[in-house]
Enzyme design. Structure first.
Site, short mmCIF file in Angstrom:
data_model
loop_
_atom_site.label_atom_id
_atom_site.label_comp_id
_atom_site.label_asym_id
_atom_site.label_seq_id
_atom_site.Cartn_x
_atom_site.Cartn_y
_atom_site.Cartn_z
CG ASP A 242 -30.29 -8.85 51.90
OD1 ASP A 242 -29.96 -10.05 52.06
OD2 ASP A 242 -30.39 -8.05 52.67
CB VAL A 243 -31.11 -14.44 50.03
CG1 VAL A 243 -30.91 -14.56 48.40
CG2 VAL A 243 -29.43 -14.69 50.43
CG ASN B 13 -24.33 -19.81 43.64
OD1 ASN B 13 -23.36 -20.56 43.84
ND2 ASN B 13 -24.21 -18.55 43.27
CE1 TYR C 42 -18.60 -20.76 52.15
CE2 TYR C 42 -17.45 -22.76 52.33
CZ TYR C 42 -18.00 -22.03 51.79
OH TYR C 42 -18.34 -22.32 50.51
CE LYS D 225 -21.64 -22.86 51.66
NZ LYS D 225 -22.62 -22.64 50.60
#
Length: 257
Positions: free
Chosen positions: A67-68, A94, A162, A166
């Site tokens: 779990d990043v 990613n 999002y 980003k």
């Protein structure tokens, strides 16, 4: 649980860590790297999809559920990679998540936070751990490739969480590039538009455009993304693709809005 798959001898291309490796772009890139001789650590939340990725063509693949968003889990990931492979030459950062396409004032705090935790905090934690390893190892150095997005440049409607994360990944890429110079750590970013994966299947019914209409958008083969990442990863550390945009040729990006 950590498991090694594959019967071939270790590749000479180096050791790669791929997050979000259980599906889509992550799976395609992991398999492309493995086919080119990289030893690949497959990271993602769910073990079974990672096993499915490892079942493809591979020189040697380590399945490491991670779990990043949790610092201790990211530390455990890189410790496991060092135990198995001894070094880290490449991180493909990613792992990503999105929020429901709702009006800005309807987006909940929890929905916002979940996107920030994965797309930004998770990317930072993995980059930090990779940086720490690359700086200390001998030979020193390595490469980090962040998965940005077309949305790192311009948004779709109803995508503030999002899009904001980003855009932030671009800042992460630039800072990593600058701070990594003294230690032979290169950092680049790939911005992807409309690769055909499980995540883009929903686009078949049409995608909301800035003018309020739904439009079916062209897709490209995810293999083209994987080949682009492999090219970026294969350069000597004296050369770097700082930013690469790979997209379906006719998608509405240039002139979006």
């Amino acid at each position: 649980m950590t498991e090694i798959a594959g019967n071939h001898k270790a590749g000479t291309a180096g050791v790669a860590v791929v997050t979000g490796a259980g599906s889509g772009i992550g799976r395609a890139v992991a398999r492309e790297l493995a086919a080119a001789g990289w030893r690949v650590a497959l990271a993602g939340r769910r073990e079974e999809p990672l096993r499915a990725t490892a079942a493809g063509p591979a020189a040697e693949a380590a399945v490491i559920p991670t779990d990043v968003t949790r610092p201790e889990a990211v530390d455990a990931l890189f410790s496991a990679v060092l135990d198995r492979f001894g070094r880290v030459d490449l991180l493909f950062n990613n792992a990503g998540a999105g929020a429901p396409a709702v009006a800005l004032d309807e987006l909940t705090y929890d929905q916002w936070r979940s996107v920030v935790d994965v797309n930004l905090t998770g990317a930072f934690l993995c980059a930090q751990a990779a940086f720490r390893v690359m700086r200390a190892q001998d030979p020193q150095g390595g490469r980090i490739i962040n998965n940005g997005s077309i949305s790192a440049h311009t948004p779709r409607p109803l995508s503030i969480a999002y899009t904001a994360t980003k855009h932030a990944v671009t800042g992460l890429t630039k800072s990593l590039s600058l701070d990594g110079r003294p230690y032979r750590i290169a950092c680049g970013q790939i911005d992807i538009g409309n690769a055909a994966t499980e995540m883009t299947e929903r686009m078949a019914a049409g995608t909301l455009q800035a003018n309020g209409r739904l439009m079916t958008e062209p897709l490209m083969d995810v293999a083209d993304v994987a080949r682009t990442v492999l090219h970026m990863a294969s350069l000597p550390l004296e050369a770097n693709v700082q930013f690469a945009t790979v997209m379906a040729t006719s998608m509405p990006y240039i002139g979006r809005g």
